[in-house]
Motif scaffolding. Structure first.
Motif, PDB file in Angstrom:
ATOM      1  N   ARG A  79      -1.987 -69.097 -52.977  1.00 11.17           N
ATOM      2  CA  ARG A  79      -3.142 -69.993 -53.136  1.00 11.17           C
ATOM      3  C   ARG A  79      -2.904 -71.304 -52.389  1.00 11.17           C
ATOM      4  NH1 ARG A  79      -6.641 -70.494 -58.276  1.00 11.17           N
ATOM      5  NH2 ARG A  79      -7.957 -72.250 -57.732  1.00 11.17           N
ATOM      6  N   GLU A  80      -1.701 -71.871 -52.530  1.00 11.78           N
ATOM      7  CA  GLU A  80      -1.366 -73.111 -51.834  1.00 11.78           C
ATOM      8  C   GLU A  80      -1.389 -72.900 -50.319  1.00 11.78           C
ATOM      9  OE1 GLU A  80       2.386 -74.224 -53.545  1.00 11.78           O
ATOM     10  OE2 GLU A  80       1.458 -74.903 -55.422  1.00 11.78           O
ATOM     11  N   PHE A  81      -0.896 -71.766 -49.854  1.00  5.21           N
ATOM     12  CA  PHE A  81      -0.894 -71.445 -48.437  1.00  5.21           C
ATOM     13  C   PHE A  81      -2.328 -71.391 -47.893  1.00  5.21           C
ATOM     14  CE2 PHE A  81      -0.738 -68.092 -45.066  1.00  5.21           C
ATOM     15  CZ  PHE A  81       0.023 -68.788 -44.140  1.00  5.21           C
ATOM     16  N   VAL A  82      -3.208 -70.695 -48.607  1.00  2.00           N
ATOM     17  CA  VAL A  82      -4.609 -70.561 -48.210  1.00  2.00           C
ATOM     18  C   VAL A  82      -5.313 -71.916 -48.221  1.00  2.00           C
ATOM     19  CG1 VAL A  82      -6.826 -69.645 -49.025  1.00  2.00           C
ATOM     20  CG2 VAL A  82      -4.835 -68.137 -48.859  1.00  2.00           C
ATOM     21  N   GLU A  83      -5.139 -72.665 -49.287  1.00  2.00           N
ATOM     22  CA  GLU A  83      -5.845 -73.941 -49.416  1.00  2.00           C
ATOM     23  C   GLU A  83      -5.382 -74.978 -48.402  1.00  2.00           C
ATOM     24  OE1 GLU A  83      -5.234 -74.600 -53.617  1.00  2.00           O
ATOM     25  OE2 GLU A  83      -7.202 -73.746 -54.093  1.00  2.00           O
ATOM     26  N   ALA A  84      -4.163 -74.864 -47.902  1.00  2.00           N
ATOM     27  CA  ALA A  84      -3.646 -75.827 -46.927  1.00  2.00           C
ATOM     28  C   ALA A  84      -3.954 -75.426 -45.484  1.00  2.00           C
ATOM     29  CB  ALA A  84      -2.133 -75.969 -47.099  1.00  2.00           C
ATOM     30  N   ALA A  85      -4.479 -74.243 -45.271  1.00  2.00           N
ATOM     31  CA  ALA A  85      -4.689 -73.744 -43.912  1.00  2.00           C
ATOM     32  C   ALA A  85      -5.789 -74.527 -43.188  1.00  2.00           C
ATOM     33  CB  ALA A  85      -5.049 -72.266 -43.947  1.00  2.00           C
ATOM     34  N   PRO A  86      -5.476 -75.109 -42.019  1.00  2.00           N
ATOM     35  CA  PRO A  86      -6.506 -75.806 -41.255  1.00  2.00           C
ATOM     36  C   PRO A  86      -7.349 -74.842 -40.409  1.00  2.00           C
ATOM     37  CG  PRO A  86      -4.417 -76.012 -40.135  1.00  2.00           C
ATOM     38  CD  PRO A  86      -4.157 -75.269 -41.431  1.00  2.00           C
ATOM     39  N   LEU A  87      -6.936 -73.566 -40.363  1.00  2.00           N
ATOM     40  CA  LEU A  87      -7.604 -72.569 -39.550  1.00  2.00           C
ATOM     41  C   LEU A  87      -7.387 -71.195 -40.178  1.00  2.00           C
ATOM     42  CD1 LEU A  87      -8.838 -71.644 -36.711  1.00  2.00           C
ATOM     43  CD2 LEU A  87      -6.452 -71.428 -35.982  1.00  2.00           C
ATOM     44  N   PHE A  88      -8.456 -70.382 -40.186  1.00  2.00           N
ATOM     45  CA  PHE A  88      -8.318 -68.980 -40.559  1.00  2.00           C
ATOM     46  C   PHE A  88      -9.316 -68.190 -39.734  1.00  2.00           C
ATOM     47  CE2 PHE A  88     -11.465 -70.683 -43.454  1.00  2.00           C
ATOM     48  CZ  PHE A  88     -12.393 -69.668 -43.651  1.00  2.00           C
ATOM     49  N   PHE A  89      -9.191 -66.884 -39.774  1.00  2.00           N
ATOM     50  CA  PHE A  89     -10.049 -66.008 -38.986  1.00  2.00           C
ATOM     51  C   PHE A  89     -10.742 -65.017 -39.907  1.00  2.00           C
ATOM     52  CE2 PHE A  89      -6.538 -67.436 -36.439  1.00  2.00           C
ATOM     53  CZ  PHE A  89      -7.123 -67.813 -35.241  1.00  2.00           C
ATOM     54  N   THR A  90     -12.001 -64.697 -39.588  1.00  2.00           N
ATOM     55  CA  THR A  90     -12.718 -63.653 -40.309  1.00  2.00           C
ATOM     56  C   THR A  90     -12.885 -62.461 -39.385  1.00  2.00           C
ATOM     57  OG1 THR A  90     -14.926 -64.415 -39.648  1.00  2.00           O
ATOM     58  CG2 THR A  90     -13.992 -65.347 -41.681  1.00  2.00           C
ATOM     59  N   GLY A  91     -12.774 -61.275 -39.933  1.00  2.00           N
ATOM     60  CA  GLY A  91     -13.000 -60.055 -39.182  1.00  2.00           C
ATOM     61  C   GLY A  91     -13.998 -59.185 -39.912  1.00  2.00           C
ATOM     62  N   THR A  92     -15.035 -58.760 -39.196  1.00  2.00           N
ATOM     63  CA  THR A  92     -16.049 -57.861 -39.758  1.00  2.00           C
ATOM     64  C   THR A  92     -16.444 -56.851 -38.687  1.00  2.00           C
ATOM     65  OG1 THR A  92     -17.873 -59.317 -39.085  1.00  2.00           O
ATOM     66  CG2 THR A  92     -17.001 -59.622 -41.326  1.00  2.00           C
ATOM     67  N   ALA A  93     -17.119 -55.795 -39.105  1.00  2.00           N
ATOM     68  CA  ALA A  93     -17.601 -54.790 -38.159  1.00  2.00           C
ATOM     69  C   ALA A  93     -18.809 -54.081 -38.751  1.00  2.00           C
ATOM     70  CB  ALA A  93     -16.500 -53.774 -37.854  1.00  2.00           C
ATOM     71  N   PRO A  94     -19.726 -53.653 -37.888  1.00  3.06           N
ATOM     72  CA  PRO A  94     -20.844 -52.850 -38.373  1.00  3.06           C
ATOM     73  C   PRO A  94     -20.381 -51.431 -38.662  1.00  3.06           C
ATOM     74  CG  PRO A  94     -20.943 -53.033 -35.995  1.00  3.06           C
ATOM     75  CD  PRO A  94     -19.781 -53.877 -36.448  1.00  3.06           C
ATOM     76  N   LEU A  95     -21.223 -50.644 -39.282  1.00  2.00           N
ATOM     77  CA  LEU A  95     -20.884 -49.253 -39.563  1.00  2.00           C
ATOM     78  C   LEU A  95     -20.927 -48.387 -38.314  1.00  2.00           C
ATOM     79  CD1 LEU A  95     -22.796 -48.738 -42.932  1.00  2.00           C
ATOM     80  CD2 LEU A  95     -20.334 -49.076 -42.595  1.00  2.00           C
ATOM     81  N   SER A  96     -21.770 -48.719 -37.369  1.00  2.00           N
ATOM     82  CA  SER A  96     -21.924 -47.934 -36.149  1.00  2.00           C
ATOM     83  C   SER A  96     -20.646 -47.941 -35.323  1.00  2.00           C
ATOM     84  CB  SER A  96     -23.068 -48.525 -35.302  1.00  2.00           C
ATOM     85  OG  SER A  96     -23.031 -47.999 -33.993  1.00  2.00           O
TER      86      SER A  96
ATOM     87  N   ASP B  26     -20.563 -47.574 -32.274  1.00  2.32           N
ATOM     88  CA  ASP B  26     -20.893 -48.293 -31.045  1.00  2.32           C
ATOM     89  C   ASP B  26     -20.992 -49.800 -31.257  1.00  2.32           C
ATOM     90  OD1 ASP B  26     -21.068 -45.900 -29.642  1.00  2.32           O
ATOM     91  OD2 ASP B  26     -23.195 -45.652 -30.141  1.00  2.32           O
ATOM     92  N   GLY B  27     -20.984 -50.234 -32.513  1.00  7.06           N
ATOM     93  CA  GLY B  27     -21.109 -51.656 -32.819  1.00  7.06           C
ATOM     94  C   GLY B  27     -19.850 -52.426 -32.463  1.00  7.06           C
ATOM     95  N   ARG B  28     -20.001 -53.699 -32.298  1.00  4.33           N
ATOM     96  CA  ARG B  28     -18.891 -54.552 -31.908  1.00  4.33           C
ATOM     97  C   ARG B  28     -18.188 -55.157 -33.124  1.00  4.33           C
ATOM     98  NH1 ARG B  28     -22.987 -54.534 -28.523  1.00  4.33           N
ATOM     99  NH2 ARG B  28     -22.608 -54.412 -26.297  1.00  4.33           N
ATOM    100  N   VAL B  29     -16.865 -55.123 -33.089  1.00  7.68           N
ATOM    101  CA  VAL B  29     -16.054 -55.789 -34.109  1.00  7.68           C
ATOM    102  C   VAL B  29     -16.133 -57.282 -33.821  1.00  7.68           C
ATOM    103  CG1 VAL B  29     -13.709 -56.101 -34.975  1.00  7.68           C
ATOM    104  CG2 VAL B  29     -14.520 -53.811 -34.347  1.00  7.68           C
ATOM    105  N   ASN B  30     -16.229 -58.086 -34.851  1.00  9.01           N
ATOM    106  CA  ASN B  30     -16.317 -59.530 -34.671  1.00  9.01           C
ATOM    107  C   ASN B  30     -15.132 -60.215 -35.343  1.00  9.01           C
ATOM    108  OD1 ASN B  30     -17.894 -61.963 -33.859  1.00  9.01           O
ATOM    109  ND2 ASN B  30     -17.755 -62.338 -36.054  1.00  9.01           N
ATOM    110  N   VAL B  31     -14.515 -61.124 -34.639  1.00  8.04           N
ATOM    111  CA  VAL B  31     -13.462 -61.985 -35.182  1.00  8.04           C
ATOM    112  C   VAL B  31     -13.891 -63.418 -34.913  1.00  8.04           C
ATOM    113  CG1 VAL B  31     -11.036 -62.641 -35.086  1.00  8.04           C
ATOM    114  CG2 VAL B  31     -11.700 -60.254 -34.724  1.00  8.04           C
ATOM    115  N   SER B  32     -13.955 -64.227 -35.963  1.00  7.53           N
ATOM    116  CA  SER B  32     -14.401 -65.612 -35.825  1.00  7.53           C
ATOM    117  C   SER B  32     -13.350 -66.568 -36.355  1.00  7.53           C
ATOM    118  CB  SER B  32     -15.684 -65.848 -36.632  1.00  7.53           C
ATOM    119  OG  SER B  32     -16.762 -65.134 -36.090  1.00  7.53           O
ATOM    120  N   PRO B  33     -13.050 -67.629 -35.601  1.00  8.62           N
ATOM    121  CA  PRO B  33     -12.179 -68.674 -36.133  1.00  8.62           C
ATOM    122  C   PRO B  33     -12.986 -69.587 -37.048  1.00  8.62           C
ATOM    123  CG  PRO B  33     -12.849 -69.225 -33.904  1.00  8.62           C
ATOM    124  CD  PRO B  33     -13.447 -67.881 -34.217  1.00  8.62           C
ATOM    125  N   LYS B  34     -12.381 -69.999 -38.129  1.00  3.81           N
ATOM    126  CA  LYS B  34     -13.013 -70.927 -39.069  1.00  3.81           C
ATOM    127  C   LYS B  34     -12.045 -72.080 -39.296  1.00  3.81           C
ATOM    128  CE  LYS B  34     -16.427 -68.070 -39.754  1.00  3.81           C
ATOM    129  NZ  LYS B  34     -17.745 -68.341 -39.213  1.00  3.81           N
TER     130      LYS B  34
END
Length: 191
Positions: A13-30, A32-40
């Motif tokens: 929890r402390e590690f997560v709360e102190a993070a100045p940057l994290f990444f999200t990864g999602t993908a559609p079911l298809s 042929d769809g594109r995987v998305n990775v976003s910096p936050k």
């Protein structure tokens, strides 16, 4: 090296709360769809709600892949990397859902985050798998400062300009999946 956890421990929890940057990864079911990775970025845009739930403030941006993918299938992974001398990578796998500013749940969530002028939604993630790994190849880096460019961009826009921007940039994913319905920007206040 790597380890699975049943819940977010105090150390995680402390590690997560102190993070100045994290990444999200999602993908559609298809396939042929594109995987998305976003910096936050921003230490005030992520909150641990309990030992198996996290949330982050989703700001108006140039795309809406994460929202579209979550609406379609709910799958999301958040990845945190340590850039300090102690190497670590933490992945939080789960099911995400979008909370919009015009919902009753918004008022109870928005207080977990710092003030930002252009909140689009809050993404709430129910964790299903919590795993860390060594991070031996992640470089040691130093945070100089957080950027305020997105906030400044949003402050220069009128509610009508933000609505038009979201209609143009946030209605569909790059694969054509619906991302979200629009609502008046005035409903977005952070209370």
């Amino acid at each position: 090296m790597g380890r699975l956890y049943p819940v977010l421990t105090r150390e995680l929890r402390e590690f997560v709360e102190a993070a100045p940057l994290f990444f999200t990864g999602t993908a559609p079911l298809s396939a042929d769809g594109r995987v998305n990775v976003s910096p936050k970025g921003g230490t005030d845009t992520l909150a641990v709600l309990d030992d198996s739930t996290v949330a982050y403030l989703d700001l108006i941006g140039s795309g809406s892949e994460t929202i579209a993918h979550l609406r379609e299938n709910g799958r999301i992974t958040l990845m945190f990397c340590s850039f300090t001398r102690r190497p670590k990578i933490l992945r939080l796998y789960g099911r995400g859902r979008i909370v919009l500013p015009d919902t009753a749940e918004w008022a109870g969530l928005i207080g977990h985050f710092g003030h930002h002028p252009i909140p689009r939604s809050v993404v709430v993630v129910a964790l299903e798998r919590i795993a860390d790994s060594c991070g031996f190849t992640v470089p040691v880096m130093e945070l100089v400062n957080e950027r305020d460019l997105q906030d400044k961009w949003g402050e220069r826009k009128s509610p009508q300009e933000l609505e038009e921007y979201m209609r143009l940039k946030n209605s569909l994913s790059i694969d054509g999946l619906p991302a979200r319905d629009h609502q008046p920007v005035a409903a977005r206040g952070q209370g």
